[in-house]
Design an enzyme around this catalytic site. Structure first.
Site, short mmCIF file in Angstrom:
data_model
loop_
_atom_site.label_atom_id
_atom_site.label_comp_id
_atom_site.label_asym_id
_atom_site.label_seq_id
_atom_site.Cartn_x
_atom_site.Cartn_y
_atom_site.Cartn_z
N CYS A 1 0.84 -1.19 0.00
CA CYS A 1 0.00 0.00 0.00
C CYS A 1 0.87 1.24 0.00
O CYS A 1 2.10 1.15 0.06
CB CYS A 1 -0.92 0.02 1.22
N ASP B 1 11.64 25.24 -33.79
CA ASP B 1 12.83 25.64 -34.53
C ASP B 1 12.57 25.31 -36.01
O ASP B 1 11.71 24.47 -36.32
CB ASP B 1 14.02 24.85 -33.99
#
Length: 741
Positions: free
Chosen positions: A19, A432
């Site tokens: 858990c 770019d």
């Protein structure tokens, strides 16, 4: 024990975590070890990534002292060992569930039909003591690991899922055993044995853990497939003989032979022969790639129809495949903001549940109907059993594991967990131009010279100047000179002016090659070729001027066509509601021409590499969430500044530290795919968290008996155990839906 003096990273396979509380316990235990710099514990694949100088044996002992077990994971081949461990664990949980069900089911059926003797009766006094002993043995065998985990957590002054299970089932067994001997002292309706509840709850939880483990195992399939790409042997050429050797023994610079249908063992460069190579498992690109002498090949890819010799340039952990596996593992282990929030909630969840259970017991004991003790015990136990926070702890990491693995299989390498969450929030993408929107393989398209300068002489001087530059346009000019067998001249005093051009001295004359801005800065006479400059720029070509002795003497134009799928990818980005800009160092006319072909409306031209980060920052100041897409070299500052940096990779160099996401091939199509995957993943996490929270928020009050005064409804502890187990299975199954999107 010897300690390493240098910082390093290692991964531990952690056994016994059940858990979110277990995750915190392991995290705290490892963080407390001297020399540990950072720890990331992943509940989804039960691993811990540790950075620092601490010795591996000391780390393992720290995990053991916290009540768990650990093993160091090294190299690419560990996953098979992990898989075997998981399979053994799965079979063990199923076996424990079967044993518990074998006792619990007959008791549950017998109780339902009234076949079992009553407590305190002569038959009950002979029957129930044996049931108590038998159920104790079953609880020890099938659920002993929960009790041991709870004991270790108690020693560490912590609480976890094991604490809840041990308290609930242990109390059920103890109450039932005491009820056998003290049945006469109990109210009539409190004379009830919960032995079947104790063992059935453990059966359900073991079954749920097994199903969760089986579903969770699918999430690491991407890594297993990537590791499976690497062959176990390689054919090397040594002393003129070809030998098959284990891949671990291949050295750098060795020559290797690859035949048709074989996987390429390690990264390298072709020395002889040619072939087609299937790189789809690394790049997501289905078409085979032609390979000739001088081309690079990547280990793990599949040679198709040719044979060739190649030189090994990267081996072991330096290969592209090893780096991909490591990057995927790191991304799967990192926690985005939403996961860190859940961890903080889960850390206080178990103590809160124990408090609620205690309060429930007291309220029913004081205010409940007769027999109040029986009601108090049943409701308190039900709260403990149903509230286990397994689903809460799994909600985020399981979705991240699936998504990162899915992305890697499709040529998108997500290096940071935060990027997976942030990509879906992008409002603006900055592109770019060269190598991103365009193919990045420019060619010379035009040459012109003034009086006394031939095209050949212009090309010779231009190529001589560009021979010292690494810019793609320079490579195109040098390649053109090579194709024409043009001899290059020696250059003295070479200089490169970022974003503008290059210069040097040839034949005793100062010379410059670059854009109009460079010529103006150097006060060069630019009266030549004015009309031609405008024509070339308007057609999307990049013109460069050659100056010698203070005046322009020639012109070289280079064209870099846009990629075939750039326009479609940009249209998809805009369809996702994302603003798209192109930022380039090229002149405005050429930049706008290229942008028009790609369908980009906003352009920033003549932006120097170092100024691209300022453009990203400006957009962020306007409230945009910005992605930068570039080649990862001169765009590094902008990639680092962006909310999410996408580096366009070639499939041979992914170690681009400034990028959050690496696209293993040159296609811009992967950018909208990554954005869409991010949005789907975040939605999947939200679904998981909503399900886990709703489950706990609604189930705990019902388990505590909130509905009883209105409907007479009380939740059975066995039903609570089944619901708790199924909640975890539901979360894991929902996360695995991402694998099919």
């Amino acid at each position: 024990m010897a300690q390493n003096t240098t910082s390093s990273s290692l991964r531990l396979s952690v056994l016994g975590m059940r858990c979110a509380g277990c995750v915190q316990a392991v995290q705290d235990a490892l963080a407390a070890v001297p020399g540990v710099e950072s720890v990331e514990v992943n509940f989804a694949d039960h691993s811990a990534a540790v950075t620092g100088s601490a010795d591996a044996d000391v780390l393992r002992q720290a995990v053991k002292d916290a009540g768990y077990d650990a093993a160091v994971m090294e190299g690419l081949g560990d996953v098979s060992g992990e898989q075997a461990q998981e399979e053994e664990r799965y079979r063990s949980l199923l076996q424990r569930a079967k044993v518990a069900a074998a006792l619990g089911a007959p008791l549950m059926v017998g109780d339902h039909f009234g076949w079992l003797p009553a407590l305190g009766s002569s038959g009950g006094n002979a029957f129930w003591p044996w049931v108590s002993l038998l159920s104790a043995a079953v609880v020890y065998y099938a659920g002993g690991h929960y009790f041991r985990g709870a004991l270790h957590a108690w020693r560490q002054r912590q609480a976890n899922m094991d604490s809840l299970i041990a308290l609930g089932t242990g109390a059920a067994w103890l109450y039932s055993t005491l009820a056998i001997d003290f049945a006469a002292a109990l109210p009539p309706n409190a004379k009830y044995a919960y032995f079947e509840a104790a063992v059935i709850i453990i059966a359900f939880i073991n079954l749920g853990s097994a199903l969760e483990m089986r579903a969770r195992g699918k999430t690491s399939q991407a890594i297993r497939q990537l590791i499976g790409l690497q062959p176990r042997t390689a054919r090397v050429v040594r002393d003129g003989m070809e030998l098959d050797v284990p891949i671990e023994t291949v050295g750098l610079e060795e020559t290797l032979r690859v035949r048709p249908g074989e996987k390429i063992p390690v990264d390298g460069t072709l020395l002889e022969g040619h072939s087609s190579v299937d790189e789809s498992m690394l790049t997501g690109e289905p078409l085979a790639v032609e390979k000739r002498v001088g081309d690079e090949v990547v280990g793990g890819t599949l040679n198709q129809n040719g044979t060739f010799l190649y030189k090994a340039t990267r081996i072991g952990r330096d290969t592209v495949l090893a780096q991909i596996v490591e990057s995927v593992r790191q991304a799967q282990s990192t926690k985005p903001a939403i996961a860190r929030l859940v961890d903080r909630i889960a850390a206080v969840f178990v103590p809160t549940v124990v408090s609620i259970s205690a309060a429930t017991f007291l309220i029913w004991l004081v205010f409940g109907p007769s027999p109040s003790l029986g009601y108090a015990f049943a409701t308190a136990m039900t709260v403990l059993v149903i509230a286990c926070p397994c689903a809460l702890g799994l909600a985020t990491p399981i979705s991240i594991m699936v998504a990162v693995g899915k992305a890697a299989q499709n040529g998108i390498l997500i290096r940071q967990g935060d990027a997976l969450q942030s990509a879906g929030k992008l409002t603006c993408v900055v592109l770019d131009k060269t190598g991103t929107v365009t193919a990045g393989k420019p060619t010379v398209t035009a040459l012109a010279g003034s009086r006394g300068w031939t095209e050949t002489k212009v090309l010779q001087w231009a190529a001589s100047l560009e021979a010292g530059s690494e810019h793609p346009l320079a490579a195109a000019i040098v390649a053109e000179a090579g194709s024409r067998s043009t001899d290059l001249l020696p250059v003295d005093g070479f200089v490169a002016v970022a974003g503008h051009g290059v210069g040097g001295t040839l034949n005793g004359k100062p010379a410059w090659l670059g854009n109009l801005a460079l010529m103006q800065a150097k006060q060069v006479d630019c009266s030549a070729f004015p009309q031609r400059l405008d024509e070339l720029s308007a057609s999307g070509q990049t013109p460069m001027l050659l100056a010698a002795a203070g005046k322009v003497v020639g012109l070289v134009a280079v064209s870099d066509p846009i990629k075939a799928d750039s326009a479609a990818a940009i249209a998809k980005m805009r369809g996702l509601g994302v603003r798209v800009l192109m930022v380039t160092g090229d002149n405005a006319v050429t930049a706008k021409a290229v942008a028009a072909q790609a369908g980009i409306e906003e352009v920033r031209a003549q932006v120097l590499p170092q100024d691209k980060a300022a453009v990203v920052r400006e957009l962020q100041d306007q409230g945009e969430t910005v992605a930068m897409v570039g080649d990862g070299i001169n765009d590094a500052p902008a990639l680092a500044q962006a909310n999410v940096g996408f580096a366009i990779g070639t499939g041979t160099d992914i170690a681009i530290e400034s990028a959050d996401v690496v696209i293993m091939q040159g296609s811009l199509q992967k950018v909208p795919e990554a954005i869409r995957l991010s949005r789907l993943t975040v939605r999947n996490i939200q679904q998981n968290l909503a399900g886990a929270f709703i489950y706990n928020v609604l189930s705990i009050p019902v388990a505590a008996g909130l509905l009883y005064p209105f409907t007479g409804l009380l939740l059975n502890p066995m039903i609570a155990g089944a619901a708790m187990a199924l909640s975890s299975v539901t979360v894991v199954s929902n996360a695995n839906r991402l694998r099919w999107l």
